[in-house]
Design an enzyme around this catalytic site. Structure first.
Site, PDB file in Angstrom:
ATOM      1  N   GLN A  19       3.847  -6.771   7.241  1.00  0.00           N
ATOM      2  CA  GLN A  19       3.137  -7.180   6.024  1.00  0.00           C
ATOM      3  C   GLN A  19       3.939  -8.153   5.158  1.00  0.00           C
ATOM      4  OE1 GLN A  19       2.148  -2.765   5.374  1.00  0.00           O
ATOM      5  NE2 GLN A  19       0.490  -3.785   4.300  1.00  0.00           N
ATOM      6  N   HIS A 113       5.796   0.987  11.803  1.00  0.00           N
ATOM      7  CA  HIS A 113       4.805   0.912  10.731  1.00  0.00           C
ATOM      8  C   HIS A 113       3.579   0.150  11.269  1.00  0.00           C
ATOM      9  CE1 HIS A 113       4.074   1.075   6.192  1.00  0.00           C
ATOM     10  NE2 HIS A 113       2.985   0.524   6.703  1.00  0.00           N
ATOM     11  N   ASN A 156       4.916   5.692  10.756  1.00  0.00           N
ATOM     12  CA  ASN A 156       4.139   5.647   9.525  1.00  0.00           C
ATOM     13  C   ASN A 156       2.685   6.013   9.783  1.00  0.00           C
ATOM     14  OD1 ASN A 156       3.757   4.714   6.629  1.00  0.00           O
ATOM     15  ND2 ASN A 156       2.276   3.399   7.676  1.00  0.00           N
ATOM     16  N   GLU A 157       2.187   6.948   9.011  1.00  0.00           N
ATOM     17  CA  GLU A 157       0.779   7.354   9.049  1.00  0.00           C
ATOM     18  C   GLU A 157       0.243   7.514  10.471  1.00  0.00           C
ATOM     19  OE1 GLU A 157      -1.573   4.930   6.436  1.00  0.00           O
ATOM     20  OE2 GLU A 157      -0.639   5.779   4.653  1.00  0.00           O
TER      21      GLU A 157
HETATM   22  C1  BGC Z   1      -0.080   1.773   4.767  1.00  0.00           C
HETATM   23  C2  BGC Z   1       0.267   0.429   4.199  1.00  0.00           C
HETATM   24  C3  BGC Z   1      -0.933  -0.156   3.475  1.00  0.00           C
HETATM   25  C4  BGC Z   1      -1.291   0.775   2.338  1.00  0.00           C
HETATM   26  C5  BGC Z   1      -2.482   0.311   1.494  1.00  0.00           C
HETATM   27  C6  BGC Z   1      -0.976   2.606   3.909  1.00  0.00           C
HETATM   28  O1  BGC Z   1      -2.059   2.982   4.699  1.00  0.00           O
HETATM   29  O2  BGC Z   1       1.067   2.456   5.205  1.00  0.00           O
HETATM   30  O3  BGC Z   1       0.734  -0.386   5.230  1.00  0.00           O
HETATM   31  O4  BGC Z   1      -0.717  -1.450   3.033  1.00  0.00           O
HETATM   32  O5  BGC Z   1      -1.580   2.065   2.806  1.00  0.00           O
HETATM   33  O6  BGC Z   1      -3.635   0.243   2.243  1.00  0.00           O
END
Ligand code: BGC
Length: 392
Positions: A19, A113, A156-157
């Protein structure tokens, strides 16, 4: 009484490689963005040119008075071709880690990520039989540069990633609130769980955990059972898997209401943010409480919370309320070690540049950074370690 936060609380800001860095050309997401006729409206391109301007970004974080910085190392740069690890890229990320340490910033390093190398995707992604082994090999390559790092986020997530796997299959953006998306591809979820466990074995003494997208599921009247089932596949299974981890990353932005037939739309009259999500700062405190209840023995690090808005005073309003909720959860016993705001920069929001989450504006042509008043406000909160900092 002043709402003070615990001693040695981490106060920081976050971003991710794809990003912010720009030209992540060997990654699967780059391929998705640049495919003719693809479904993503905008490309990441040079992004914020963070790959070259990271020193400036770290200076900003330090000068604001924050003491932590979350960023990710990019697998697609480190291993652009299967088995061929780039020493130069590893050295690059080592410099970023040292840059944090030299400035007195605690680095919070994410190993994955959302993006993977394109070769990994082409070879079957997380569903390939040796996906875990491939990820483990990458982690092993990164290990030597992590000296001095005490917070590592493995993936991440994972819940969002497993849901996105389903979305990409359908070639549509669909609903962009994670919790309202199609259910996770359970095979992908299982592979991510395995990769997480393998990574933690490799990391041994380094504190590690993963970061879960907390959706604040709320049952509409009569839909308690449906809500529980909905939440289990999309969130709770990923939290429960962290019971033995060193920490759990909480990421919260909004809430999702669940009715008998699934996610309900945001009410017509609700206040919304630039992502279309309901303006709901209570999300953070609620997510922390939910996580603390499921994982009472695991320390919590808020690894993301923020708002996409063009109005910076609204960012302060949202964050102040979110932090008040966080503080109340801590007072009630949640073991929270820090708060990392999403995001440091107005960075690429997975297909679009419009939702601006940043504490810092980035000129898309010159990459000039301009610190917003909300960043200074958060810096004041951090320095005072209380929600009521003395006025400047
Ligand atoms: C993610 C980010 C994203 C943010 C806002 C999260 O889901 O880890 O990469 O930019 O939320 O949408």
């Amino acid at each position: 009484m002043r709402a003070s936060f615990p001693n040695r609380f981490l106060w920081g800001a976050a971003g991710s490689a794809h990003q912010t860095e720009g030209n992540n050309v060997a990654s699967d997401f780059w391929a998705l963005e640049n495919r003719p006729g693809g479904f993503l409206p905008e490309r990441s391109g040079d992004a914020c040119d963070g790959y070259h301007r990271w020193r400036e970004d770290l200076d900003i974080v330090r000068d604001l008075g924050l003491n932590a910085y979350r960023f990710s190392v990019e697998w697609a740069r480190i291993e652009p071709v299967e088995g061929a690890f780039s020493r130069a890229e590893l050295a690059h990320y080592r410099r970023v880690i040292e840059g944090c340490l030299e400035r007195g910033l605690t680095p919070v390093v994410t190993l994955h990520h959302f993006t993977s190398p394109l070769w990994f995707q082409r070879e079957g992604g997380w569903l390939a039989p040796d996906a875990t082994e491939r990820f483990r090999r990458y982690v092993r390559a990164v290990l030597p540069i992590l000296d001095g790092v005490q917070w590592v986020c493995t993936i991440n997530e994972p819940n969002m990633l497993a849901m996105m796997a389903n979305m990409v299959k359908r070639e549509k953006r669909e609903e962009n609130v994670a919790g309202a998306m199609p259910p996770p591809d359970q095979a992908v979820a299982d592979a991510l769980l395995a990769a997480h466990r393998a990574t933690r074995e490799e990391l041994a003494d380094i504190k590690s955990g993963w970061t879960v997208a907390n959706q604040n599921f709320e049952a509409a009247e009569g839909a308690d059972a449906e809500c529980q089932e909905w939440a289990w596949s999309r969130e709770d299974q990923f939290l429960d898997a962290a019971a033995d981890d060193d920490f759990i990353g909480v990421q919260a932005y909004t809430r999702v209401r669940i009715g008998r037939d699934g996610a309900l739309p945001v009410p017509e009259n609700a206040r919304r943010t630039l992502t279309g999500w309901e303006f709901y700062p209570a999300a953070l405190g609620n997510a922390v409480r939910h996580t603390a209840k499921r994982l009472p023995a695991v320390p919590i690090l808020v690894t993301e919370n923020g708002i996409a808005t063009a109005d910076d005073t609204e960012r302060v309003e949202y964050t102040r309320e979110a932090l008040a909720g966080l503080h109340a959860a801590i007072t009630d016993g949640a073991d929270v070690r820090g708060y990392l705001h999403w995001s440091l920069l107005d960075n690429y929001e997975w297909g679009s540049w419009k939702p601006t989450f940043g504490l810092v504006h980035v000129d898309r042509a010159t990459f000039t950074r301009t610190v917003k008043p909300s960043a200074r406000w958060l810096g004041d909160v951090a320095r005072a370690n209380t929600l009521d900092p003395p006025h400047r």
